[in-house]
Design an enzyme around this catalytic site. Structure first.
Site, PDB file in Angstrom:
ATOM      1  N   ASP A 207     111.850  82.979 -99.161  1.00  0.00           N
ATOM      2  CA  ASP A 207     111.169  83.186-100.430  1.00  0.00           C
ATOM      3  C   ASP A 207     110.556  81.865-100.910  1.00  0.00           C
ATOM      4  OD1 ASP A 207     110.788  85.085-102.697  1.00  0.00           O
ATOM      5  OD2 ASP A 207     111.920  83.578-103.803  1.00  0.00           O
ATOM      6  N   GLU A 266     107.264  83.181 -96.773  1.00  0.00           N
ATOM      7  CA  GLU A 266     106.392  83.620 -97.848  1.00  0.00           C
ATOM      8  C   GLU A 266     105.784  82.346 -98.418  1.00  0.00           C
ATOM      9  OE1 GLU A 266     106.195  85.501-102.314  1.00  0.00           O
ATOM     10  OE2 GLU A 266     107.644  83.998-101.739  1.00  0.00           O
TER      11      GLU A 266
END
Ligand code: GLC
Length: 517
Positions: A207, A266
């Protein structure tokens, strides 16, 4: 006959189709209206039958759930609303028994404000060692936040504590950013990775993989509307060179385990070339191509250009391009592209491209975004921080329909659902086989698609490319286009009548005999 051992073994993640499970909305095993690990485990056969190679699970760790679990208070435990470590182990074993690999989210940019480190930091005096694990900073002399950085969720990226210091949060105030210059942070996360690798996970989705390192001295960004520039500019808190050192260290850990463990970033980088740095051979394995996700489907030439630039950039570092059309943060592509026909055409295009592809749960049902959620049902901090002017991401997170007649459309035996499901879910569950069958057929045939992509000349509005033995024609123009002579249609996103490709359709064609096509 060539010996099978002569064939170089392709790493699985280079061509994998990975299915994103937003755990809280996939399937509810205990009837409380929130999807969980037990519910996921029961529904794994659906994913095996669909033909995906792996699943990616959004965070299921202990969390106050201010940001749907992306606010982690304990990285080594399962949130009680989603199950237990034993449920995780059972789900992982069941997935592996079905030949499904499992990758999980890791959230290293920030913790929850309920994490023991942060509560300790708040109890400590300014300048103490617990505060050094985060970005605490004195106010300016006129009492303003330390600089002009804006939160991705809106408003300033700093919040003032009771003793007058400010702390940094690129997302919600309940998600304080960690200070990755602090050795405690690095050691802790290496331990977290090992904890889950030891349990048997096949990899991680990282993330905000571009956010952990902030520019020294917290220089002003000098802009307003920084959120809109996400992925278009290098900002002082995103895509800083220092993040690559962290990913290199993590790659060594992944490589020290058997079984081709992998990680996908990401990362919102400003160009495909900058994104490709995350997938250098000594860094991560994949990085989502958000440029493709954001391409303007009203402009097929732009779609082609984004495919070319992503392929070229990934290829320049020997990484697979990694395609995605929808996820838990964006409006579902059925709604974005305007119709199920166009969405299915886009999905067949994506699945024909070289590289790896990610599906988001419900893509295979043709789910649209739920646009009319009542205000009192909304949960996304983006909605709250915008004062309700930004609908946020709840509309793509509505629990899945499984059966038309069952309570909560089969999501939960008690009929409970943490976000209300629209009546349209009944028809989508009843007719689920049409889109599911298309995806299933595509995933099966895709295994035969090999080789690089070569474009054919095509009329305006049409994309036409070949890979070894296959051709893919995407008609985004309003007029039907002719199929090549003698084409043998392998799969089409809409029924093919005669020898033309209708508007908003993608067809895959066998071209085994025509070596030039
Ligand atoms: C990522 C997640 C998103 C989350 C944010 C903060 O972008 O995909 O859902 O809100 O990070 O963790």
């Amino acid at each position: 006959m060539s010996d099978i051992s002569d064939v170089p073994q392709q790493a699985w993640w280079r061509t994998a189709v990975i299915y994103e499970v937003y755990v809280r909305s996939f399937a509810d095993g205990d009837g409380d209206g929130v999807g969980d690990l037990a519910g996921l485990r029961e529904r794994l056969p659906h994913l095996r039958d669909l033909g995906v190679d792996a699943i990616w699970l959004t965070p299921f760790f202990r969390s106050p759930m201010v940001d749907g679990g992306y606010d982690v208070s304990d990285y080594r435990d399962v949130d009680p609303s989603l199950g237990s470590l034993a449920d995780f182990d059972a789900m992982l074993a069941a997935a592996h028994a079905l030949d499904l690999r499992v990758i999980i989210d890791v959230v290293p940019n920030h913790t929850s404000s309920q994490h023991a480190w942060f509560t300790q930091a708040l109890q400590e005096l300014p300048g103490g060692p617990a505060r050094a694990r985060y970005h605490f900073h004195p106010a300016t002399t006129d009492g303003e936040p330390p600089n002009d950085w804006e939160s991705v969720f809106g408003g300033p990226a700093w919040t003032r504590t009771a003793d007058g210091e400010w702390y940094l949060h690129l997302f919600d105030p309940a998600q304080p950013d960690l200070n990755w210059d602090n050795p405690d942070v690095r050691v802790e996360f290496e331990g977290v990775l090992r904890f889950w690798l030891d349990r048997g996970v096949d990899g991680f989705r990282i993330d905000v993989a571009h956010g952990m390192v902030k520019a020294a001295g917290y220089p002003a960004a000098g802009l307003t509307g920084q959120i809109g520039l996400l992925g278009r500019r290098v900002l002082p808190y995103f895509d800083q060179d220092g993040v690559h050192e962290i990913h290199k260290a993590w790659r060594k850990i992944l490589d020290s385990y058997p079984g081709q463990r992998m990680a996908v970033a990401e990362a919102w980088a400003s160009t495909p070339q900058r994104l490709a740095r995350y997938t250098a051979p000594d860094e991560l394995h994949q990085a989502f191509n958000f440029e493709f996700l954001q391409a303007d489907w009203g402009d097929p030439a732009a779609v082609r250009a984004s495919i070319d630039s992503c392929l070229h950039a990934a290829g320049s570092v020997g990484a697979p391009a990694t395609w995605v059309l929808s996820n838990h943060d964006v409006r579902r592509h059925v709604t974005r592209l305007g119709s199920l026909e166009r969405a299915n055409a886009a999905a067949l295009l994506m699945l024909a491209l070289p590289g790896s592809a990610y599906l988001y749960q419900g893509d295979e049902l043709g789910l649209p975004e739920v646009l009319d959620l009542p205000a009192d049902a909304r949960q996304d901090p983006v909605w709250f921080r915008s004062g309700g002017t930004d609908p946020g991401r709840d509309g793509c997170r509505v629990p899945l329909p499984w059966e038309s007649e069952a309570p909560a459309y089969g999501f939960s035996a008690t009929g409970a659902s943490w976000l209300p499901q629209p009546p349209a879910w009944a028809a989508l569950a009843r007719d689920r086989s049409s889109t599911v069958d298309l995806y299933r057929a595509a995933l099966a045939l895709r295994r035969r698609l090999t080789g690089p992509l070569r474009w054919h000349e095509s009329p305006d509005g049409v994309l036409d490319f070949a890979r070894d033995g296959f051709r893919c024609i995407v008609n985004l123009s309003p007029e039907p286009v002719a199929l090549p002579d003698g084409a043998e249609v392998a799969l089409a996103s809409r029924p093919i009548d005669g020898s033309t490709v209708p508007a908003d359709a993608t067809v895959w064609i066998f071209a085994r005999t025509a070596r030039s096509s």
